[in-house]
Design an enzyme around this catalytic site. Structure first.
Site, short mmCIF file in Angstrom:
data_model
loop_
_atom_site.label_atom_id
_atom_site.label_comp_id
_atom_site.label_asym_id
_atom_site.label_seq_id
_atom_site.Cartn_x
_atom_site.Cartn_y
_atom_site.Cartn_z
N LYS A 1 0.87 -1.18 0.00
CA LYS A 1 0.00 0.00 0.00
C LYS A 1 0.90 1.23 0.00
O LYS A 1 1.74 1.39 0.90
CB LYS A 1 -0.89 0.02 1.24
CG LYS A 1 -2.11 0.91 1.10
CD LYS A 1 -3.09 0.34 0.08
CE LYS A 1 -4.46 0.98 0.21
NZ LYS A 1 -5.40 0.44 -0.79
N THR B 1 -3.97 -5.08 0.44
CA THR B 1 -3.37 -3.79 0.73
C THR B 1 -4.28 -2.92 1.57
O THR B 1 -3.81 -2.05 2.31
CB THR B 1 -2.98 -3.06 -0.57
OG1 THR B 1 -4.16 -2.72 -1.29
CG2 THR B 1 -2.08 -3.93 -1.43
N ASP B 2 -5.58 -3.15 1.48
CA ASP B 2 -6.49 -2.40 2.34
C ASP B 2 -6.26 -2.74 3.81
O ASP B 2 -6.41 -1.88 4.69
CB ASP B 2 -7.95 -2.69 1.96
CG ASP B 2 -8.92 -1.80 2.68
OD1 ASP B 2 -8.96 -0.59 2.39
OD2 ASP B 2 -9.64 -2.30 3.58
N PHE C 1 33.29 27.50 -10.23
CA PHE C 1 33.23 26.35 -11.14
C PHE C 1 34.08 26.65 -12.36
O PHE C 1 33.73 27.48 -13.20
CB PHE C 1 31.80 26.03 -11.54
CG PHE C 1 31.66 24.71 -12.26
CD1 PHE C 1 32.04 23.53 -11.63
CD2 PHE C 1 31.16 24.65 -13.54
CE1 PHE C 1 31.92 22.30 -12.28
CE2 PHE C 1 31.04 23.42 -14.21
CZ PHE C 1 31.42 22.26 -13.56
N ARG D 1 29.85 32.46 -8.05
CA ARG D 1 28.52 32.17 -8.55
C ARG D 1 27.58 31.90 -7.39
O ARG D 1 28.01 31.63 -6.25
CB ARG D 1 28.53 30.95 -9.47
CG ARG D 1 28.90 29.65 -8.76
CD ARG D 1 28.69 28.43 -9.65
NE ARG D 1 29.03 27.19 -8.94
CZ ARG D 1 28.77 25.97 -9.41
NH1 ARG D 1 28.19 25.82 -10.60
NH2 ARG D 1 29.10 24.89 -8.72
N GLN E 1 29.82 18.68 -6.34
CA GLN E 1 30.28 17.36 -5.91
C GLN E 1 31.16 17.46 -4.66
O GLN E 1 31.07 16.62 -3.76
CB GLN E 1 31.08 16.69 -7.04
CG GLN E 1 30.25 16.25 -8.23
CD GLN E 1 30.10 17.30 -9.29
OE1 GLN E 1 30.17 18.50 -9.01
NE2 GLN E 1 29.89 16.87 -10.54
N ASN F 1 21.24 20.89 -9.11
CA ASN F 1 21.89 22.21 -9.14
C ASN F 1 20.87 23.23 -9.65
O ASN F 1 20.49 23.23 -10.81
CB ASN F 1 23.11 22.17 -10.07
CG ASN F 1 24.07 23.30 -9.80
OD1 ASN F 1 23.67 24.35 -9.31
ND2 ASN F 1 25.33 23.09 -10.13
N HIS G 1 20.21 26.33 -10.99
CA HIS G 1 21.04 27.31 -11.67
C HIS G 1 20.45 28.71 -11.56
O HIS G 1 19.24 28.92 -11.69
CB HIS G 1 21.20 26.94 -13.15
CG HIS G 1 21.82 25.61 -13.37
ND1 HIS G 1 23.11 25.31 -13.00
CD2 HIS G 1 21.32 24.48 -13.93
CE1 HIS G 1 23.39 24.08 -13.34
NE2 HIS G 1 22.32 23.54 -13.90
#
Length: 292
Positions: A12, A58-59, A158, A175, A218, A244, A246
């Site tokens: 479920k 599942t109930d 970077f 940045r 990283q 990321n 940007h």
């Protein structure tokens, strides 16, 4: 050449549960969860011939979630997930392995005229996570968080990356670095001060993100994972997914203006996705069914 049934599970998914603890007529506490259960075991017959004798509906799983929330305090979500997983394996012989995922949504008390309101909240940022697997190979617990958006407006570079005729990105030594953190960390055992461990890990991740002068997302990922494991001996592995987010400097020259790093376009897609794992070199491997 034969054809056989491969690994399988069922369960479920996303049982929404809100538990209100009424300490008195006015002051309440609230827990808001999303619970998913997956079971595997002696279930070949239902796939091959439609024999459901070993199938727990599942109930019924949904009912167990609600009933357990009423019978005991929900408490820390790791403990709630462990309680559910252990019950499902112990109570139903055909079930060999139970996997439980729990997301907890934070609610913060609204500040009213006389201070924090006793029974009114606003939705907080981020989501807490717990995952448990319980089976013949043992029991393991994962904690974590997701949708925690962080940003630093400087302290990130970077450059020095591969280039070819398709490369248009310019190197930068300053940045905006932003991401929405999804982090998971695996516990060495199945008993801990879950709340304190989570709070400490969350604080560590945020601190390291802020303090690390980043030459790549990283590098930030590894620094975050290394610090979480170094500060808690009970943790053996950390996994991350860091999109990321940007931010591109807008060219204002068509309007006769300069832009000294003040006006940016926040792009939502496409985005870089940085994923990685940090672990102790002597850590036991994670169980195959562990819900990361």
């Amino acid at each position: 050449m034969g054809i056989v049934l491969g690994p399988n599970r069922y369960g479920k998914a996303e049982v929404r549960l809100v538990r209100v603890v009424r300490e008195d007529a006015v002051r309440h506490e609230i827990t808001d969860l999303n619970v998913s259960i997956a079971l595997s075991g002696d279930l070949a017959a239902t796939h091959l011939v439609g024999d459901n004798a070993n199938v727990l509906p599942t109930d019924t799983m949904r009912g167990i979630v609600y009933s357990f929330a009423r019978e005991w305090p929900v408490g820390e979500i790791e403990e709630f997930a462990l309680r559910l997983a252990r019950h499902l394996v112990a109570a139903y012989a055909p079930v060999h392995t139970a996997r439980v995922r729990v997301h907890a949504y934070p609610w913060e008390r609204i500040t009213a005229a006389n201070g924090p309101h006793p029974h009114a909240w606003s939705r907080g940022a981020g989501t807490r996570y717990a995952g448990v697997v319980c089976g013949p190979d043992g029991t393991q617990v994962v904690s974590g968080l997701e949708d925690v958006t962080v940003l630093k407006s400087t302290g990130s570079e970077f450059h020095g990356f591969l280039t070819d005729r398709y490369t248009t990105l310019r190197p930068t030594d300053d940045r905006i670095l932003a991401t929405s953190v999804q982090a998971r960390w695996r516990h060495a055992g199945v008993a801990a001060d879950w709340g304190a461990s989570f709070a400490r890990a969350r604080a560590t991740l945020l601190r390291v993100f802020a303090d690390t002068h980043s030459l790549a997302l990283q590098q930030t990922l590894y620094a975050m994972g290394e610090a979480v494991l170094a500060e808690q001996n009970g943790l053996v592995e950390a996994r991350f997914a860091l999109p990321n987010k940007h931010h591109f400097l807008v060219d204002l020259s068509p309007y006769g203006q300069d832009n000294p790093g003040e006006v940016y376009h926040a792009a939502d897609r496409p985005y870089g996705l940085i994923e990685g794992t940090v672990l102790r070199d002597d850590a036991a491997p994670a169980l195959a069914e562990l819900p990361w």
